[in-house]
Design a protein around this motif. Structure first.
Motif, PDB file in Angstrom:
ATOM      1  N   SER A  69     -80.172 -36.064  76.676  1.00  0.00           N
ATOM      2  CA  SER A  69     -78.830 -36.504  76.294  1.00  0.00           C
ATOM      3  C   SER A  69     -78.498 -37.856  76.923  1.00  0.00           C
ATOM      4  O   SER A  69     -77.969 -38.749  76.267  1.00  0.00           O
ATOM      5  CB  SER A  69     -77.814 -35.450  76.728  1.00  0.00           C
ATOM      6  N   ILE A  70     -78.819 -38.011  78.192  1.00  0.00           N
ATOM      7  CA  ILE A  70     -78.560 -39.263  78.907  1.00  0.00           C
ATOM      8  C   ILE A  70     -79.420 -40.387  78.336  1.00  0.00           C
ATOM      9  O   ILE A  70     -78.966 -41.515  78.168  1.00  0.00           O
ATOM     10  CB  ILE A  70     -78.842 -39.081  80.407  1.00  0.00           C
ATOM     11  N   SER A  71     -80.649 -40.078  78.026  1.00  0.00           N
ATOM     12  CA  SER A  71     -81.596 -41.072  77.539  1.00  0.00           C
ATOM     13  C   SER A  71     -81.073 -41.811  76.306  1.00  0.00           C
ATOM     14  O   SER A  71     -81.257 -43.017  76.176  1.00  0.00           O
ATOM     15  CB  SER A  71     -82.924 -40.388  77.216  1.00  0.00           C
ATOM     16  N   GLY A  72     -80.405 -41.091  75.424  1.00  0.00           N
ATOM     17  CA  GLY A  72     -79.903 -41.695  74.191  1.00  0.00           C
ATOM     18  C   GLY A  72     -78.870 -42.785  74.416  1.00  0.00           C
ATOM     19  O   GLY A  72     -78.664 -43.636  73.548  1.00  0.00           O
ATOM     20  N   SER A  73     -78.235 -42.791  75.579  1.00  0.00           N
ATOM     21  CA  SER A  73     -77.199 -43.792  75.847  1.00  0.00           C
ATOM     22  C   SER A  73     -77.706 -44.967  76.687  1.00  0.00           C
ATOM     23  O   SER A  73     -76.942 -45.877  76.991  1.00  0.00           O
ATOM     24  CB  SER A  73     -76.015 -43.132  76.566  1.00  0.00           C
ATOM     25  N   LEU A  74     -78.980 -44.953  77.050  1.00  0.00           N
ATOM     26  CA  LEU A  74     -79.526 -46.025  77.880  1.00  0.00           C
ATOM     27  C   LEU A  74     -80.118 -47.149  77.032  1.00  0.00           C
ATOM     28  O   LEU A  74     -80.558 -46.911  75.910  1.00  0.00           O
ATOM     29  CB  LEU A  74     -80.630 -45.458  78.784  1.00  0.00           C
ATOM     30  N   ARG A  79     -84.464 -46.342  78.682  1.00  0.00           N
ATOM     31  CA  ARG A  79     -84.651 -45.159  77.825  1.00  0.00           C
ATOM     32  C   ARG A  79     -86.122 -44.758  77.798  1.00  0.00           C
ATOM     33  O   ARG A  79     -86.455 -43.597  77.978  1.00  0.00           O
ATOM     34  CB  ARG A  79     -84.163 -45.429  76.403  1.00  0.00           C
TER      35      ARG A  79
END
Length: 94
Positions: A69-74, A79
């Motif tokens: 989930s966090i990866s998608g916003s980096l 990412r």
């Protein structure tokens, strides 16, 4: 089942089924616990020395789903770093 007397085949079968179900459940639980423990260690090792902010690293250690989930916003480089590290940590069971 060949060692069980004919009059007790039903009970023997029930005990056999119960042991099989219990063994499967324990196996999944034990393997899940081992994987969860090695995921956190593996992710920490993979990201040691990276420029990933500590709050993102801490949240990513909670679970693979949190990391995804966090990866998608980096941004792109971070990412890929997080995605590659998560993949490495989930494939390692020490």
């Amino acid at each position: 089942m060949t060692a069980v007397p004919v009059s007790e085949e039903g009970m023997g079968s029930a005990v056999n089924d119960t042991i099989r179900e219990l063994s499967g459940t324990l196996g999944v639980g034990i393997m899940g616990s081992l994987q969860a423990g090695t995921y956190t260690t593996g992710l920490t090792d993979a990201l040691r020395g990276s420029y990933l902010p500590q709050d993102i690293l801490g949240a990513s250690k909670e679970s693979v789903m949190a990391a995804e989930s966090i990866s998608g916003s980096l941004p792109g480089t971070l990412r890929r770093l997080l995605d590659d590290s998560v993949a490495s940590a989930t494939m390692t069971l020490t």
